[in-house]
Design a protein around this motif. Structure first.
Motif, short mmCIF file in Angstrom:
data_model
loop_
_atom_site.label_atom_id
_atom_site.label_comp_id
_atom_site.label_asym_id
_atom_site.label_seq_id
_atom_site.Cartn_x
_atom_site.Cartn_y
_atom_site.Cartn_z
N SER A 40 0.83 -1.20 0.00
CA SER A 40 0.00 0.00 0.00
C SER A 40 0.86 1.25 0.00
O SER A 40 1.90 1.30 0.64
CB SER A 40 -0.91 0.01 1.23
OG SER A 40 -0.15 0.04 2.41
N SER A 41 0.42 2.24 -0.74
CA SER A 41 1.04 3.57 -0.79
C SER A 41 2.45 3.55 -1.35
O SER A 41 3.19 4.51 -1.19
CB SER A 41 1.06 4.22 0.61
OG SER A 41 -0.23 4.26 1.14
N SER A 161 1.55 10.92 6.21
CA SER A 161 0.63 11.31 5.14
C SER A 161 1.40 11.86 3.94
O SER A 161 1.10 11.54 2.78
CB SER A 161 -0.36 12.35 5.65
OG SER A 161 0.32 13.50 6.13
N ARG A 164 3.42 8.93 2.21
CA ARG A 164 2.62 8.04 1.36
C ARG A 164 2.34 8.66 0.00
O ARG A 164 2.44 8.00 -1.03
CB ARG A 164 1.32 7.69 2.08
CG ARG A 164 1.48 6.64 3.16
CD ARG A 164 0.21 6.44 3.94
NE ARG A 164 0.28 5.28 4.81
CZ ARG A 164 -0.48 5.10 5.87
NH1 ARG A 164 -1.38 6.02 6.20
NH2 ARG A 164 -0.36 4.03 6.61
N ARG A 168 3.97 7.19 -3.45
CA ARG A 168 3.10 6.72 -4.53
C ARG A 168 3.56 7.30 -5.87
O ARG A 168 3.62 6.59 -6.88
CB ARG A 168 1.65 7.12 -4.23
CG ARG A 168 0.65 6.52 -5.21
CD ARG A 168 -0.77 6.91 -4.85
NE ARG A 168 -1.14 6.41 -3.53
CZ ARG A 168 -1.37 7.18 -2.46
NH1 ARG A 168 -1.27 8.50 -2.57
NH2 ARG A 168 -1.72 6.65 -1.31
#
Length: 426
Positions: A40-41, A161, A164, A168
């Motif tokens: 994820s991310s 935050s 991520r 990405r």
């Protein structure tokens, strides 16, 4: 040129609470011994089926994370000490200084500056390994007071935050997850050792505060360009950083194995192009000094706006004396292909561990595949006792290497394309 005041907004975006939360958030990343296969991310880890690799990666991450945390705290203390002070550029003979109105306190207590009553900092510095004048800014992610947009996706002190989102974007470009254990920014040399001392950090933070304020107006941008131009034209390009010799400059350079009668400048031995406006300033300075070769390794290719800014102001690269080399994101991985990044970029730069490098200093393509790099920097070769570029073997076999500057967009034979260069992890 008028004095400028260091404002509160130049301090790090990370507060003590932010850092504490970031540290807690990193526990999972730096202390895990097993990992879900979910990516994820864009955040990755070592392969899940290799427990030993995970343990080693975890230890390496803990060490590098501690170093980055220490740097974040040092900068937070120094930035608070700088707020409200005034900076005035001063010409002293041929040198340019940034002078503070008030002497700085000897903080932090655990890492005080080597000199008391600090007030003056040179605009330029000297990079001994390369034997060139240089300009440096704070390294690292923007959120920890650095100037490296590429580090936002590759340092464990970045708030989760932000991390991520940035990871990405990087993952989309490199086609793989971000692995902290292999992220070059996570193990940045410019955030440890001598670079982490209060004296060096004070100097870099003062430069950043001054440059940032000058960029806020058209008049300031013009003044900053003129100041850099004066500093470059009057910089010391001698081998030992001193002018004392009466020998002719050209004879001295040839005797020390310089490529020609050009001068060489290292841009950003710490830091990066943090905004398009700042990049444009250095391009203007390079245009004003066509006899100087500027070399800047950069990871701003991860940011679309900055990547295209390089193409807009520095293309075509083969006709520019500002050589901007895209740096690989991970250790032991190839750098981005300059042909894919655009017209403003030179050939890339990689960082391979010695045990994983292909044999020989010059990598030849095998089976029609492009090699990860074309030339292995010889500055730290065992035969080079001074560990200096001026004493290193160059791609053409001569002693005295300036390949990072001169072979960015062409080969030693003059063919287009340039040499991608590897700097062995040490």
């Amino acid at each position: 040129m008028a004095a400028i005041t260091i404002k509160l907004e130049h301090q790090s975006a990370l507060t003590e609470l932010d850092r504490a939360i970031a540290s807690l958030a990193r526990v999972e990343l730096v202390g895990a011994t097993k990992r879900s296969r979910e990516r994820s991310s864009g955040l990755g880890s070592a392969p899940e089926d290799d427990t030993g690799a995970l343990r080693i990666a975890s230890e390496a991450l803990q060490k590098s994370h501690a170093q980055l945390e220490q740097m974040a705290w040092i900068r937070a203390v120094l930035q608070r000490a700088l707020v409200g002070n005034r900076i005035t550029p001063v010409l002293d003979g041929r040198q340019v200084w940034l002078e503070l109105e008030h002497a700085l306190p000897t903080v932090p207590a655990w890492n005080p500056p080597a000199q008391e009553n600090l007030r003056r900092f040179q605009l330029l510095s000297w990079t001994s390994k390369m034997g060139t004048p240089s300009f440096s800014l704070p390294a690292g992610a923007i959120t920890m007071g650095g100037t490296c947009p590429g580090a936002n996706a590759g340092q464990s002190v970045v708030p989760l935050s932000t991390l991520r989102r940035a990871a990405r974007r990087v993952s989309e470009q490199i086609g793989a997850p971000v692995h902290f254990a292999q992220a070059i920014c996570q193990h940045c040399y410019a955030e440890g050792g001598q670079y982490s001392t209060a004296s060096v950090q004070y100097a870099q933070l003062v430069r950043l505060a001054f440059v940032s304020e000058m960029l806020t107006s058209r008049e300031g941008q013009g003044d900053l360009t003129a100041l850099f131009d004066y500093a470059i034209k009057n910089a010391n390009y001698y081998l030992d950083g001193r002018r004392g010799s009466l020998d002719p400059v050209e004879g001295w350079r040839r005797a020390r194995g310089e490529r020609d009668c050009r001068r060489y400048f290292r841009l950003h031995d710490s830091g990066d192009f943090f905004s398009p406006g700042y990049l444009a300033i250095w391009k203007s300075v390079a245009n004003l000094n066509p006899d100087v070769s500027f070399w800047a390794p950069s990871r701003v290719w991860v940011n679309e706006m900055l990547r295209e800014a390089v193409n807009a102001v520095n293309g075509p690269a083969e006709h520019s004396n500002l050589v901007i080399r895209p740096s690989a994101f991970h250790i032991n991985e190839a750098a981005p292909d300059a042909r894919e990044l655009g017209v403003g970029w030179a050939a890339g730069a990689t960082t391979y561990k010695d045990s994983l490098k292909p044999d020989g200093p010059r990598v030849m393509a095998r089976g029609g595949r492009r090699p990860p790099y074309d030339w292995d920097c010889q500055a730290y070769d065992s035969a080079n006792e001074l560990a200096s570029c001026r004493e290193a073997r160059a791609p053409d076999g001569r002693i005295g290497c300036r390949a990072c500057w001169t072979y960015g967009t062409r080969t030693p034979e003059g063919a287009p394309g340039g040499l991608a260069i590897n700097y062995t992890l040490h």
